[in-house]
Scaffold this motif. Structure first.
Motif, PDB file in Angstrom:
ATOM      1  N   ILE A 154       0.841  -1.203   0.000  1.00 45.07           N
ATOM      2  CA  ILE A 154       0.000   0.000   0.000  1.00 45.07           C
ATOM      3  C   ILE A 154       0.873   1.250   0.000  1.00 45.07           C
ATOM      4  CG2 ILE A 154      -1.629   1.360   1.371  1.00 45.07           C
ATOM      5  CD1 ILE A 154      -2.837  -1.294   2.320  1.00 45.07           C
ATOM      6  N   GLU A 155       1.938   1.223   0.791  1.00 43.78           N
ATOM      7  CA  GLU A 155       2.860   2.362   0.841  1.00 43.78           C
ATOM      8  C   GLU A 155       3.445   2.644  -0.540  1.00 43.78           C
ATOM      9  OE1 GLU A 155       6.913   3.802   3.226  1.00 43.78           O
ATOM     10  OE2 GLU A 155       6.168   1.738   3.422  1.00 43.78           O
ATOM     11  N   ALA A 156       3.839   1.587  -1.247  1.00 39.06           N
ATOM     12  CA  ALA A 156       4.415   1.747  -2.587  1.00 39.06           C
ATOM     13  C   ALA A 156       3.395   2.336  -3.555  1.00 39.06           C
ATOM     14  CB  ALA A 156       4.915   0.394  -3.097  1.00 39.06           C
ATOM     15  N   ILE A 157       2.157   1.865  -3.482  1.00 37.20           N
ATOM     16  CA  ILE A 157       1.111   2.355  -4.382  1.00 37.20           C
ATOM     17  C   ILE A 157       0.816   3.827  -4.122  1.00 37.20           C
ATOM     18  CG2 ILE A 157      -1.347   2.162  -4.953  1.00 37.20           C
ATOM     19  CD1 ILE A 157      -1.078  -0.864  -4.442  1.00 37.20           C
ATOM     20  N   LEU A 158       0.695   4.201  -2.850  1.00 41.10           N
ATOM     21  CA  LEU A 158       0.408   5.595  -2.510  1.00 41.10           C
ATOM     22  C   LEU A 158       1.574   6.508  -2.872  1.00 41.10           C
ATOM     23  CD1 LEU A 158      -1.388   5.205   0.947  1.00 41.10           C
ATOM     24  CD2 LEU A 158      -2.421   5.624  -1.294  1.00 41.10           C
ATOM     25  N   PHE A 159       2.790   5.997  -2.732  1.00 38.24           N
ATOM     26  CA  PHE A 159       3.961   6.784  -3.120  1.00 38.24           C
ATOM     27  C   PHE A 159       3.940   7.043  -4.616  1.00 38.24           C
ATOM     28  CE2 PHE A 159       8.310   7.035  -4.721  1.00 38.24           C
ATOM     29  CZ  PHE A 159       8.824   8.068  -3.949  1.00 38.24           C
ATOM     30  N   TYR A 160       3.609   6.010  -5.391  1.00 37.00           N
ATOM     31  CA  TYR A 160       3.558   6.167  -6.846  1.00 37.00           C
ATOM     32  C   TYR A 160       2.415   7.077  -7.257  1.00 37.00           C
ATOM     33  CZ  TYR A 160       3.426   5.135 -11.796  1.00 37.00           C
ATOM     34  OH  TYR A 160       3.429   5.259 -13.164  1.00 37.00           O
ATOM     35  N   ARG A 161       1.273   6.948  -6.608  1.00 36.73           N
ATOM     36  CA  ARG A 161       0.117   7.770  -6.951  1.00 36.73           C
ATOM     37  C   ARG A 161       0.398   9.246  -6.679  1.00 36.73           C
ATOM     38  NH1 ARG A 161      -5.476   7.589  -7.545  1.00 36.73           N
ATOM     39  NH2 ARG A 161      -5.053   5.785  -8.823  1.00 36.73           N
ATOM     40  N   GLN A 182      -9.916   3.753 -16.803  1.00 35.35           N
ATOM     41  CA  GLN A 182      -9.460   4.185 -15.487  1.00 35.35           C
ATOM     42  C   GLN A 182      -8.488   3.167 -14.935  1.00 35.35           C
ATOM     43  OE1 GLN A 182     -10.305   6.941 -14.014  1.00 35.35           O
ATOM     44  NE2 GLN A 182      -9.396   6.633 -12.016  1.00 35.35           N
ATOM     45  N   ASN A 183      -7.298   3.587 -14.563  1.00 35.38           N
ATOM     46  CA  ASN A 183      -6.357   2.655 -13.973  1.00 35.38           C
ATOM     47  C   ASN A 183      -5.637   3.308 -12.818  1.00 35.38           C
ATOM     48  OD1 ASN A 183      -4.084   4.155 -14.933  1.00 35.38           O
ATOM     49  ND2 ASN A 183      -4.370   3.205 -16.942  1.00 35.38           N
ATOM     50  N   ALA A 184      -4.659   2.587 -12.268  1.00 31.72           N
ATOM     51  CA  ALA A 184      -4.016   3.056 -11.044  1.00 31.72           C
ATOM     52  C   ALA A 184      -3.256   4.343 -11.227  1.00 31.72           C
ATOM     53  CB  ALA A 184      -3.055   1.975 -10.530  1.00 31.72           C
ATOM     54  N   ASN A 185      -2.903   4.687 -12.477  1.00 32.86           N
ATOM     55  CA  ASN A 185      -2.104   5.881 -12.684  1.00 32.86           C
ATOM     56  C   ASN A 185      -2.940   7.084 -13.081  1.00 32.86           C
ATOM     57  OD1 ASN A 185       0.193   4.345 -12.246  1.00 32.86           O
ATOM     58  ND2 ASN A 185       0.245   3.705 -14.375  1.00 32.86           N
ATOM     59  N   ASP A 186      -4.228   6.887 -13.313  1.00 34.76           N
ATOM     60  CA  ASP A 186      -5.094   7.979 -13.719  1.00 34.76           C
ATOM     61  C   ASP A 186      -5.685   8.642 -12.495  1.00 34.76           C
ATOM     62  OD1 ASP A 186      -4.709   7.503 -16.390  1.00 34.76           O
ATOM     63  OD2 ASP A 186      -6.368   6.083 -16.517  1.00 34.76           O
ATOM     64  N   LYS A 207      -1.725  11.719 -17.021  1.00 38.98           N
ATOM     65  CA  LYS A 207      -0.458  11.340 -16.398  1.00 38.98           C
ATOM     66  C   LYS A 207      -0.006   9.955 -16.843  1.00 38.98           C
ATOM     67  CE  LYS A 207       1.724  10.543 -11.895  1.00 38.98           C
ATOM     68  NZ  LYS A 207       1.983   9.108 -12.109  1.00 38.98           N
ATOM     69  N   SER A 208      -0.951   9.028 -17.020  1.00 36.42           N
ATOM     70  CA  SER A 208      -0.568   7.667 -17.395  1.00 36.42           C
ATOM     71  C   SER A 208       0.148   7.636 -18.739  1.00 36.42           C
ATOM     72  CB  SER A 208      -1.800   6.761 -17.434  1.00 36.42           C
ATOM     73  OG  SER A 208      -2.765   7.272 -18.330  1.00 36.42           O
ATOM     74  N   GLU A 209      -0.301   8.455 -19.691  1.00 36.38           N
ATOM     75  CA  GLU A 209       0.352   8.489 -21.002  1.00 36.38           C
ATOM     76  C   GLU A 209       1.728   9.138 -20.898  1.00 36.38           C
ATOM     77  OE1 GLU A 209      -0.345  10.057 -25.594  1.00 36.38           O
ATOM     78  OE2 GLU A 209      -2.011  10.072 -24.159  1.00 36.38           O
ATOM     79  N   ILE A 210       1.821  10.209 -20.113  1.00 39.61           N
ATOM     80  CA  ILE A 210       3.120  10.860 -19.915  1.00 39.61           C
ATOM     81  C   ILE A 210       4.103   9.875 -19.294  1.00 39.61           C
ATOM     82  CG2 ILE A 210       4.343  12.694 -18.692  1.00 39.61           C
ATOM     83  CD1 ILE A 210       1.768  14.346 -18.807  1.00 39.61           C
ATOM     84  N   ASP A 211       3.655   9.171 -18.258  1.00 35.70           N
ATOM     85  CA  ASP A 211       4.518   8.201 -17.577  1.00 35.70           C
ATOM     86  C   ASP A 211       4.973   7.105 -18.533  1.00 35.70           C
ATOM     87  OD1 ASP A 211       4.206   9.581 -15.243  1.00 35.70           O
ATOM     88  OD2 ASP A 211       2.867   8.138 -14.287  1.00 35.70           O
ATOM     89  N   TYR A 212       4.046   6.594 -19.340  1.00 37.32           N
ATOM     90  CA  TYR A 212       4.378   5.468 -20.210  1.00 37.32           C
ATOM     91  C   TYR A 212       5.398   5.864 -21.269  1.00 37.32           C
ATOM     92  CZ  TYR A 212       4.132   1.460 -23.233  1.00 37.32           C
ATOM     93  OH  TYR A 212       4.480   0.370 -23.978  1.00 37.32           O
ATOM     94  N   SER A 221       6.104  10.600 -13.525  1.00 35.97           N
ATOM     95  CA  SER A 221       6.269  12.033 -13.792  1.00 35.97           C
ATOM     96  C   SER A 221       5.585  12.921 -12.762  1.00 35.97           C
ATOM     97  CB  SER A 221       5.718  12.364 -15.188  1.00 35.97           C
ATOM     98  OG  SER A 221       6.352  11.602 -16.183  1.00 35.97           O
ATOM     99  N   ALA A 222       5.179  12.360 -11.633  1.00 36.39           N
ATOM    100  CA  ALA A 222       4.419  13.125 -10.644  1.00 36.39           C
ATOM    101  C   ALA A 222       5.163  14.371 -10.178  1.00 36.39           C
ATOM    102  CB  ALA A 222       4.080  12.237  -9.449  1.00 36.39           C
TER     103      ALA A 222
END
Length: 211
Positions: A7-14, A186-190, A102-107, A113-114
């Motif tokens: 969960i920590e990793a996911i929230l950090f990435y988000r 909708q995904n985890a990066n959006d 953001k998801s497209e920028i990241d990919y 790119s946060a």
């Protein structure tokens, strides 16, 4: 990996607030399992530089209040220093692909790119808007001030604008035809865009004050 660490990793990435329902669905966990892991994560971060901020249905990571002075120093540096390579790459993506999520920028960049997006938002070089395709996503566009600084009236006046957009679109189609889904739905990066509740606004404000 333990659930709390995941969960920590996911929230950090988000890098922003996340609905607990979305988090539980992503991890395939029941509400009570998720709550238990969040309690464990919050306890583990109690004396760290990062804290878990939680409301009834939203969670986020934020810097510790004790570090606010140093965060303010960093914020001033962001506003006064030169834009780094990563931030310039992100700005270029927004200029040539807007409206872009953001998801497209990241990919396309291959990294999260946060931080670059936040710097561009803080400096007023880009702005965040509701996606016309789905109201649950944010997209980014250049501000009028950015276009004026570049001496153009619209993004279409950028050098090789059409060629660059067509090349990126071709890349996107090839990826999608191969079964990828980095940009669709909708995904985890959006970033979700729903009308924030008072509690969600509190989380957002807390994160900005300590960013």
């Amino acid at each position: 990996m333990e659930l709390a660490s995941l969960i920590e990793a996911i929230l950090f990435y988000r890098a922003g607030p996340m609905k607990t329902g979305e988090l539980g669905k992503m991890l395939g966990k029941k509400p009570d399992e998720l709550d238990h892991a969040l309690v464990a994560l919050g306890g583990g971060l109690a004396n760290r530089g990062i804290r878990l901020v939680k409301t009834e249905d939203t969670v986020a990571l934020a810097t510790a209040p004790e570090a606010s002075h140093f965060m303010e120093v960093l914020r001033k540096e962001e506003l006064s220093g030169d834009l780094g390579k990563a931030t310039l790459e992100t700005l270029t993506m927004v200029l040539y692909r807007a409206p872009v999520g953001k998801s497209e920028i990241d990919y396309i960049r291959g990294v999260n790119s946060a931080s670059s997006i936040r710097t561009l938002l803080v400096r007023g070089l880009i702005e965040r808007k509701r996606s016309e395709e789905t109201s649950r996503r944010f997209v980014y566009v250049p501000t009028l001030e950015t276009l004026a600084y570049l001496g153009i009236s619209k993004a279409g006046d950028l050098p090789e604008y059409r060629e660059v957009r067509e090349e990126v679109s071709r890349f996107r189609r090839e990826f999608s035809s191969g079964g990828g889904s980095a940009f669709g739905g909708q995904n985890a990066n959006d970033e979700e865009l729903v009308k924030p509740s008072e509690e969600e606004s509190t989380i957002a404000a807390h994160g900005e004050e300590n960013a």
